[in-house]
Design a protein around this motif. Structure first.
Motif, PDB file in Angstrom:
ATOM      1  N   MET A  49       0.843  -1.200   0.000  1.00 53.37           N
ATOM      2  CA  MET A  49       0.000   0.000   0.000  1.00 53.37           C
ATOM      3  C   MET A  49       0.872   1.243   0.000  1.00 53.37           C
ATOM      4  O   MET A  49       1.900   1.293   0.665  1.00 53.37           O
ATOM      5  CB  MET A  49      -0.912   0.002   1.231  1.00 53.37           C
ATOM      6  N   ILE A  50       0.471   2.227  -0.750  1.00 53.85           N
ATOM      7  CA  ILE A  50       1.240   3.464  -0.828  1.00 53.85           C
ATOM      8  C   ILE A  50       0.930   4.313   0.396  1.00 53.85           C
ATOM      9  O   ILE A  50      -0.217   4.614   0.695  1.00 53.85           O
ATOM     10  CB  ILE A  50       0.880   4.250  -2.097  1.00 53.85           C
ATOM     11  N   LYS A  51       1.948   4.707   1.111  1.00 54.11           N
ATOM     12  CA  LYS A  51       1.749   5.469   2.333  1.00 54.11           C
ATOM     13  C   LYS A  51       2.145   6.925   2.182  1.00 54.11           C
ATOM     14  O   LYS A  51       1.728   7.757   2.968  1.00 54.11           O
ATOM     15  CB  LYS A  51       2.559   4.831   3.473  1.00 54.11           C
ATOM     16  N   HIS A  52       3.011   7.179   1.250  1.00 55.39           N
ATOM     17  CA  HIS A  52       3.551   8.535   1.183  1.00 55.39           C
ATOM     18  C   HIS A  52       3.444   9.107  -0.216  1.00 55.39           C
ATOM     19  O   HIS A  52       3.761   8.467  -1.185  1.00 55.39           O
ATOM     20  CB  HIS A  52       5.031   8.536   1.608  1.00 55.39           C
ATOM     21  N   LEU A  53       3.015  10.294  -0.320  1.00 62.47           N
ATOM     22  CA  LEU A  53       3.137  11.143  -1.483  1.00 62.47           C
ATOM     23  C   LEU A  53       4.347  12.028  -1.152  1.00 62.47           C
ATOM     24  O   LEU A  53       4.612  12.256  -0.001  1.00 62.47           O
ATOM     25  CB  LEU A  53       1.876  11.990  -1.613  1.00 62.47           C
ATOM     26  N   PHE A 113      -5.764   4.320  -6.729  1.00 59.99           N
ATOM     27  CA  PHE A 113      -6.675   3.461  -7.482  1.00 59.99           C
ATOM     28  C   PHE A 113      -6.228   2.015  -7.322  1.00 59.99           C
ATOM     29  O   PHE A 113      -5.072   1.675  -7.569  1.00 59.99           O
ATOM     30  CB  PHE A 113      -6.661   3.850  -8.963  1.00 59.99           C
ATOM     31  N   TYR A 114      -7.167   1.167  -6.859  1.00 59.20           N
ATOM     32  CA  TYR A 114      -6.862  -0.239  -6.644  1.00 59.20           C
ATOM     33  C   TYR A 114      -7.435  -1.072  -7.790  1.00 59.20           C
ATOM     34  O   TYR A 114      -8.619  -0.977  -8.109  1.00 59.20           O
ATOM     35  CB  TYR A 114      -7.444  -0.713  -5.309  1.00 59.20           C
ATOM     36  N   ASN A 115      -6.555  -1.878  -8.385  1.00 63.89           N
ATOM     37  CA  ASN A 115      -6.993  -2.770  -9.454  1.00 63.89           C
ATOM     38  C   ASN A 115      -5.889  -3.795  -9.688  1.00 63.89           C
ATOM     39  O   ASN A 115      -4.708  -3.452  -9.676  1.00 63.89           O
ATOM     40  CB  ASN A 115      -7.264  -1.994 -10.744  1.00 63.89           C
ATOM     41  N   GLN A 116      -6.266  -5.036  -9.874  1.00 69.01           N
ATOM     42  CA  GLN A 116      -5.266  -6.054 -10.180  1.00 69.01           C
ATOM     43  C   GLN A 116      -4.897  -5.968 -11.657  1.00 69.01           C
ATOM     44  O   GLN A 116      -5.699  -6.291 -12.523  1.00 69.01           O
ATOM     45  CB  GLN A 116      -5.769  -7.459  -9.858  1.00 69.01           C
ATOM     46  N   ILE A 117      -3.700  -5.516 -11.918  1.00 67.01           N
ATOM     47  CA  ILE A 117      -3.223  -5.349 -13.288  1.00 67.01           C
ATOM     48  C   ILE A 117      -2.374  -6.551 -13.675  1.00 67.01           C
ATOM     49  O   ILE A 117      -1.623  -7.092 -12.860  1.00 67.01           O
ATOM     50  CB  ILE A 117      -2.400  -4.053 -13.417  1.00 67.01           C
ATOM     51  N   HIS A 118      -2.508  -6.981 -14.914  1.00 64.98           N
ATOM     52  CA  HIS A 118      -1.704  -8.071 -15.449  1.00 64.98           C
ATOM     53  C   HIS A 118      -0.852  -7.559 -16.604  1.00 64.98           C
ATOM     54  O   HIS A 118      -1.286  -6.710 -17.380  1.00 64.98           O
ATOM     55  CB  HIS A 118      -2.593  -9.216 -15.943  1.00 64.98           C
ATOM     56  N   PHE A 119       0.367  -8.107 -16.697  1.00 67.53           N
ATOM     57  CA  PHE A 119       1.176  -7.843 -17.875  1.00 67.53           C
ATOM     58  C   PHE A 119       0.522  -8.498 -19.090  1.00 67.53           C
ATOM     59  O   PHE A 119      -0.424  -9.279 -18.963  1.00 67.53           O
ATOM     60  CB  PHE A 119       2.587  -8.413 -17.697  1.00 67.53           C
ATOM     61  N   GLY A 120       1.065  -8.195 -20.261  1.00 64.06           N
ATOM     62  CA  GLY A 120       0.521  -8.778 -21.479  1.00 64.06           C
ATOM     63  C   GLY A 120       0.619 -10.288 -21.528  1.00 64.06           C
ATOM     64  O   GLY A 120      -0.092 -10.940 -22.293  1.00 64.06           O
ATOM     65  N   PRO A 171       0.387 -11.311 -13.048  1.00 63.83           N
ATOM     66  CA  PRO A 171       0.002 -10.107 -12.302  1.00 63.83           C
ATOM     67  C   PRO A 171       1.208  -9.265 -11.925  1.00 63.83           C
ATOM     68  O   PRO A 171       2.292  -9.803 -11.671  1.00 63.83           O
ATOM     69  CB  PRO A 171      -0.682 -10.682 -11.053  1.00 63.83           C
ATOM     70  N   ILE A 172       1.036  -7.953 -11.918  1.00 65.10           N
ATOM     71  CA  ILE A 172       2.110  -7.089 -11.446  1.00 65.10           C
ATOM     72  C   ILE A 172       2.166  -7.179  -9.922  1.00 65.10           C
ATOM     73  O   ILE A 172       1.249  -7.684  -9.270  1.00 65.10           O
ATOM     74  CB  ILE A 172       1.936  -5.639 -11.921  1.00 65.10           C
ATOM     75  N   ALA A 173       3.259  -6.683  -9.347  1.00 68.97           N
ATOM     76  CA  ALA A 173       3.496  -6.887  -7.925  1.00 68.97           C
ATOM     77  C   ALA A 173       2.487  -6.147  -7.048  1.00 68.97           C
ATOM     78  O   ALA A 173       2.058  -6.650  -6.016  1.00 68.97           O
ATOM     79  CB  ALA A 173       4.923  -6.449  -7.576  1.00 68.97           C
ATOM     80  N   GLN A 174       2.099  -4.950  -7.446  1.00 68.58           N
ATOM     81  CA  GLN A 174       1.235  -4.117  -6.616  1.00 68.58           C
ATOM     82  C   GLN A 174      -0.149  -3.957  -7.238  1.00 68.58           C
ATOM     83  O   GLN A 174      -0.278  -3.884  -8.455  1.00 68.58           O
ATOM     84  CB  GLN A 174       1.861  -2.729  -6.431  1.00 68.58           C
ATOM     85  N   ASP A 175      -1.166  -3.885  -6.374  1.00 69.11           N
ATOM     86  CA  ASP A 175      -2.526  -3.648  -6.875  1.00 69.11           C
ATOM     87  C   ASP A 175      -2.963  -2.211  -6.619  1.00 69.11           C
ATOM     88  O   ASP A 175      -4.131  -1.871  -6.795  1.00 69.11           O
ATOM     89  CB  ASP A 175      -3.524  -4.624  -6.253  1.00 69.11           C
ATOM     90  N   SER A 176      -2.038  -1.360  -6.186  1.00 72.53           N
ATOM     91  CA  SER A 176      -2.378   0.036  -5.912  1.00 72.53           C
ATOM     92  C   SER A 176      -1.576   0.951  -6.827  1.00 72.53           C
ATOM     93  O   SER A 176      -0.372   0.770  -7.013  1.00 72.53           O
ATOM     94  CB  SER A 176      -2.085   0.391  -4.448  1.00 72.53           C
TER      95      SER A 176
END
Length: 317
Positions: free
Chosen positions: A1-5, A113-120, A124-129
């Motif tokens: 999870m992203i904690k810092h901007l 934005f949370y979404n499970q992204i997949h490479f081509g 799945p990519i490592a992070q869902d955020s």
């Protein structure tokens, strides 16, 4: 999870980045990858600045968002430490798929934005955020654009990234087979501030440089006058003036005529130019890390490289 901007955008971006916008069973055979389930085919994005075109501007990787039957692209930029989706682009996506609006969570000063992204290749990519970069990207109809954001260094931390520039293929893995690893020539690698620091050999001496997979304006750009003079033609120079963060910076360029190498591999120098600048903002930042230059992917078009963050080494063949 992203904690810092916020994004940690360093002044290296003057040289490095112009933003326009897993299990491994792949093997390298006779300097080429077999097409395997974890092999990712990438494309190049051309960039234009100051009246000239950078053919190898940014690596674009195909991705798919959960719940959307469309293949998008994301830039690979190891200069940031998290994944990003462009805010205006996300607005177009959620307009077409209203249910995805529920995947946006608001933080103090920024959105995620949370979404499970997949490479081509469906991995799945490592992070869902994905951090939302506001006021960036395209907001037209979803069918009219395909670049939606950026994949950061979090995708390869404690992993190994192989890039075959000739075949335009890459693999992210956790371990190389011994025979694979032995095919590369290595130099030590430091990964700091989400930047890749390694040594470039010129005239028999080591020169600490930074390399990034994201766009580099020039094959090699340096703040060291002695290094510049030692590898380029004394005559036949040219001047480029570019703007970065609202400031115009002047670069002096000339053809590279002296062999340069990484580890034991000579880099292609035909029709390649090095550029020198005395701009204080650039010099101060690079000198703070004892760096002399920045190199871009344009120097590796004939090679395969390995960025090994397991063993802290950079390999080339």
């Amino acid at each position: 999870m992203i904690k810092h901007l916020p994004f940690r955008i360093f002044v290296y971006s003057i040289f490095i980045s112009l933003v326009f916008a897993c299990k491994n069973d792949a093997k390298i055979v006779q300097n080429e990858y077999e097409i395997a389930s974890d092999t990712i085919n990438f494309q190049w994005q051309k960039l234009k600045q100051g009246g000239f075109t950078i053919n190898h501007g940014a690596i674009l990787i195909p991705v798919k968002l959960e719940g959307i039957d469309k293949t998008f692209k994301m830039q690979l930029d190891l200069g940031i430490d998290h994944n990003v989706i462009y805010g205006d682009t996300l607005r177009a996506i959620t307009s077409a798929y209203p249910a995805l609006q529920n995947n946006i969570q608001h933080r103090e000063g920024y959105d995620v934005f949370y979404n499970q992204i997949h490479f081509g290749n469906q991995q799945p990519i490592a992070q869902d955020s994905l951090m939302v970069q506001k006021n960036f990207g395209k907001s037209e109809n979803l069918k009219d654009f395909d670049i939606i954001g950026t994949l950061g260094a979090n995708e390869i931390k404690n992993k190994i990234l192989l890039i075959d520039f000739k075949s335009q293929q890459l693999v992210i893995t956790e371990k190389l087979e011994d025979w694979e690893a032995d095919s590369f020539s290595y130099t030590p690698l430091r990964f700091k501030n989400n930047q890749l620091y390694l040594d470039l050999i010129a005239n028999g001496s080591k020169n600490a440089v930074v390399y990034n997979t994201q766009a580099s304006m020039f094959p090699l750009a340096t703040i060291d006058a002695d290094l510049f003079k030692s590898i380029t033609e004394e005559n036949n120079t040219e001047i480029k003036k570019l703007k970065s963060w609202g400031e115009e910076i002047s670069f002096t360029g000339s053809n590279i005529i002296t062999k340069i190498r990484i580890a034991d591999v000579n880099l292609p120098i035909n029709n390649k130019k090095a550029f020198f600048t005395e701009a204080e903002k650039v010099s101060k930042t690079l000198k703070s890390e004892n760096l002399k230059a920045v190199i871009g992917s344009d120097l590796f078009m004939n090679n395969t490289i390995v960025i090994d963050l397991v063993n802290n080494r950079f390999g080339i063949k």
